[in-house]
Each structure stands twice: as structure tokens, then as C-alpha cells.
Design an enzyme around this catalytic site. Structure first.
Site, PDB file in Angstrom:
ATOM      1  N   GLU A 157      -5.177  11.714  -2.953  1.00 36.95           N
ATOM      2  CA  GLU A 157      -4.214  12.777  -3.250  1.00 36.95           C
ATOM      3  C   GLU A 157      -4.820  13.922  -4.064  1.00 36.95           C
ATOM      4  O   GLU A 157      -4.270  14.347  -5.080  1.00 36.95           O
ATOM      5  CB  GLU A 157      -2.987  12.186  -3.947  1.00 36.95           C
ATOM      6  N   GLU A 265      -0.092   3.933   4.391  1.00 34.52           N
ATOM      7  CA  GLU A 265       1.032   3.595   3.508  1.00 34.52           C
ATOM      8  C   GLU A 265       2.351   3.796   4.249  1.00 34.52           C
ATOM      9  O   GLU A 265       3.263   4.463   3.761  1.00 34.52           O
ATOM     10  CB  GLU A 265       1.001   4.432   2.230  1.00 34.52           C
TER      11      GLU A 265
END
Length: 371
Positions: A157, A265
Site C-alpha cells: 500500500e 485479499e
């Protein structure tokens, strides 16, 4: 992920128990995938301590991700003091059940001790000190698990959500500079040269973030840095009718850059959402909770159709998507019960709160079973 840290004093993770009968091999996801790609789940140490969950995980999946136990704040709370005991139990579990293990994550701005990149005054460390701390962490962690994991989410991220900004202003960037990502990949490759190396992020199926991710892949390759795959978190929303088309386009775009794609995810949120992505909690102060008493059959069927379309896209380009990992095993323990609105009742996964398969499970199995 934004899930809370799990305590490391949970005791041994139990192997597959006798509490429930495991599904027959012919009815499992790992058998249905038939080696075309790895299929897995993210699980906490607390989850694996439940024999019912352990049975489900061992029967259904061939790759495992620890939800929190490999993150920097779990492994090195204090400088130089590494705590591997809980993470090592994931290695033991996967080896016992013929599974692979993904290391998540080596470098992240969240769930990391602040001292890695900041001084006691809160200001960024000098570049060389930040690099020293980053290398020491990666050397120790990737070195400890060398040969025990199939791959690493090296950096997590790091791309900005702001339209006109490339990289997120993380503590690593403020201390080291823009090349902290490349250096993290270099350190990881040196410490575990046989492991695959991934860049992992959310919302990178969306056009703006997709282009930034492609820029990052190109930047790394231009520096001679090895990157094997882009991790797409795919926290998707049932009401987003164009999500699967964007995913399809993005997989093709990343493949064109010469990297694999890992869906890392995966979940499908069925509740109302005012925003998109996985980093919007501040925007959601409250929200509707329409399914407190159970998921309506028509919503469950719509979710099943959504999952079916998604797996059709996964299979569309053989050899491009090398892994699909669900973020969790069953609805009751999903992070989406508390994000972006706390204390809602969500149903994002393939198994319900009683560990019974939902229509979405049957839909995925149907797609995987087609010629």
C-alpha cells in the site's frame, strides 16, 4: 489490512481436529483449482487455534497467509528483538498439511513500529539510518523464513490515493526517499532469493491507481529490480456493477508489463458503502445494517453470481493469475463486520458463521469445474 493485531501468546496452533468432518477431497477448492493457480485464505493465529477452522483451511486451501503475524509490529516491536514463535506455527501448519505460505508483509506504513523510520521526536530518520533499519528488518525476517515461504508482499500500500500524487507520503518515503520501495525489493531478494516478490495494494483495479501501479512496475524494472507479481487486494463491493470489468482490464494491463497477478485479499462486501477501497474509514461515520437477522436469499444469489464472474476472469488468461487468496475464512470473523462502519453484520466470504458453505462457494466450484 486494517485488522487489529492478534496477541502472540495464544498457545500452540492445533492441527486438524476431529470436531467436524472435513469435506471430501473432490469437493474442495484446492482440488477444483487443479494446480492452475494457488487458492488460499488469510487466517489469524486465533482462527487456526479453532479446530473447526483448522479443518476447513487444511481441506480447502493450498496456500495460507497470516493476517497479522508476519507484519513488522508483530515480529519486531523493539529494535533487534524478534519474536518468531507465533509466525513459526504457520510454517508448521502449512508443512503438516502440504500447503504453501505467503509472507505478509515486510514493509508497510501501518502496523509497523514507528522507530523504524522516525526518531523519538517523531521526525523522519536520516536516509542512511532509515535504510539501515529497513535492511535489518528484512534481512532478519526474510532470512528467518528463507525457504519456508513461497513469496513475500515486500511493500504494501505505498501508492497514493490522491489523483495527482504518485506515492503515498509514508514514513519510509519521508526518511529514505522515493527509492525505499526499490531498496526493500533488493533487500528481500538478497535475503530470500528463491521467494517470489510482490507489490501489494488495494483499489489497483481502478484506472487511476492501475496506471500508478504500472508506473511503479516500470520504475522497478528500469532500476534492475526484480518484481514477480502485482498483488491486487480486491476488496470488492457487490453493488459495484463494473468492478469485474475493471478487474479484467487490470489483469490484462499488468500481464502486458510482464508480471503475474495475485489476488491477495479477496472478499465481496454486501452492505451499503458510500466510498470505495480499503482506506476510507474516516468517511464512514455510520451506516445501514440491513442484514442483522440473516442474509436474504436473493442477496446471497447475487453474491454467488458476482463471485462466479470473478473466477471466470481469473481463468480467462491461463498462467497470469497465479494465486487467489480470500481475506478470511467465514463471515463471522471478517474484518468487514467492523469496516468501514463498526459493529455491522456482513457476509463477504464463501462460508457463513456456522462454517456452512454459501451459494457463493457452489458458484466458485461450478466455474472451476468447467472444462
Amino acid at each position: 489490512m486494517l485488522a487489529a493485531l492478534v496477541a502472540t501468546s495464544l498457545g500452540p496452533i492445533r492441527a486438524v481436529g476431529q470436531a467436524v468432518e472435513s469435506p471430501p477431497a473432490s469437493g474442495t477448492l484446492r482440488q477444483a483449482a487443479k494446480g492452475r493457480f494457488l487458492i488460499g485464505a488469510a487466517v489469524s493465529a486465533r482462527g487456526l487455534a479453532d479446530p473447526r477452522v483448522a479443518d476447513l483451511v487444511a481441506a480447502q486451501y493450498d496456500v495460507l497467509t497470516a493476517e497479522n503475524e508476519f507484519k513488522p509490529a508483530s515480529l519486531q516491536r523493539q529494535p533487534g528483538r524478534f519474536e518468531f514463535a507465533t509466525a513459526d506455527r504457520f510454517v508448521e501448519f502449512t508443512r503438516a498439511h502440504g500447503m504453501k505460505l505467503v509472507g505478509h508483509t515486510l514493509c508497510w506504513h501501518s502496523q509497523s513500529p514507528p522507530w523504524i523510520f522516525r526518531g523519538p521526536d517523531g521526525k523522519p530518520l536520516a536516509r542512511e539510518e532509515g535504510l539501515k533499519n529497513l535492511k535489518a528488518h528484512i534481512d532478519a525476517v526474510a532470512g528467518h523464513f528463507r525457504g519456508k515461504v513461497v513469496g513475500w508482499d515486500v511493500v504494501n500500500e505505498a501508492i497514493s490515493d490522491a489523483k495527482d500524487e504518485y506515492l503515498r507520503k509514508t514514513p519510509g518515503l519521508r526518511s529514505i526517499g522515493d527509492d525505499y520501495i526499490a531498496r526493500a525489493f533488493e533487500f528481500a531478494h538478497a535475503a530470500d532469493p528463491d521467494a517470489e516478490l510482490y507489490y501489494n495494494d488495494y483499489s489497483n483495479e481502478n484506472p487511476v491507481k492501475r496506471e500508478k501501479t504500472i508506473r511503479l512496475v516500470r520504475d522497478l524494472k528500469a532500476k534492475g529490480v526484480r518484481i514477480d507479481a502485482v498483488g491486487m487486494q480486491c476488496h470488492l463491493i457487490l453493488s459495484d456493477s463494473n468492478a469485474i470489468d475493471r478487474l479484467d482490464e487490470s489483469i490484462a494491463a499488468y500481464a502486458a508489463e510482464g508480471v503475474k497477478v495475485a489476488i491477495t485479499e479477496l472478499d465481496v462486501d454486501v452492505l451499503p458503502r458510500r466510498g470505495r477501497g480499503a482506506d476510507i474509514g474516516a468517511l464512514e461515520k455510520d451506516g445501514a445494517n440491513p442484514y442483522k437477522d440473516g442474509l436474504p436469499p436473493e442477496v446471497a444469489e447475487a453474491q454467488a453470481r458476482f463471485y462466479a464472474r470473478l473466477f471466470q476472469v481469473v481463468l480467462k488468461r491461463p498462467g497470469v493469475v497465479n494465486r487467489v487468496t480470500f481475506w478470511g475464512t467465514q463471515d463471522g470473523t471478517s474484518w468487514l463486520n467492523n469496516f468501514p462502519v463498526p459493529r455491522r453484520t456482513n457476509y463477504p466470504l464463501l462460508w457463513d458463521r456456522a462454517l456452512k458453505p454459501k451459494p457463493a462457494f457452489a458458484a466458485v466450484m461450478d466455474v472451476l469445474g468447467r472444462p
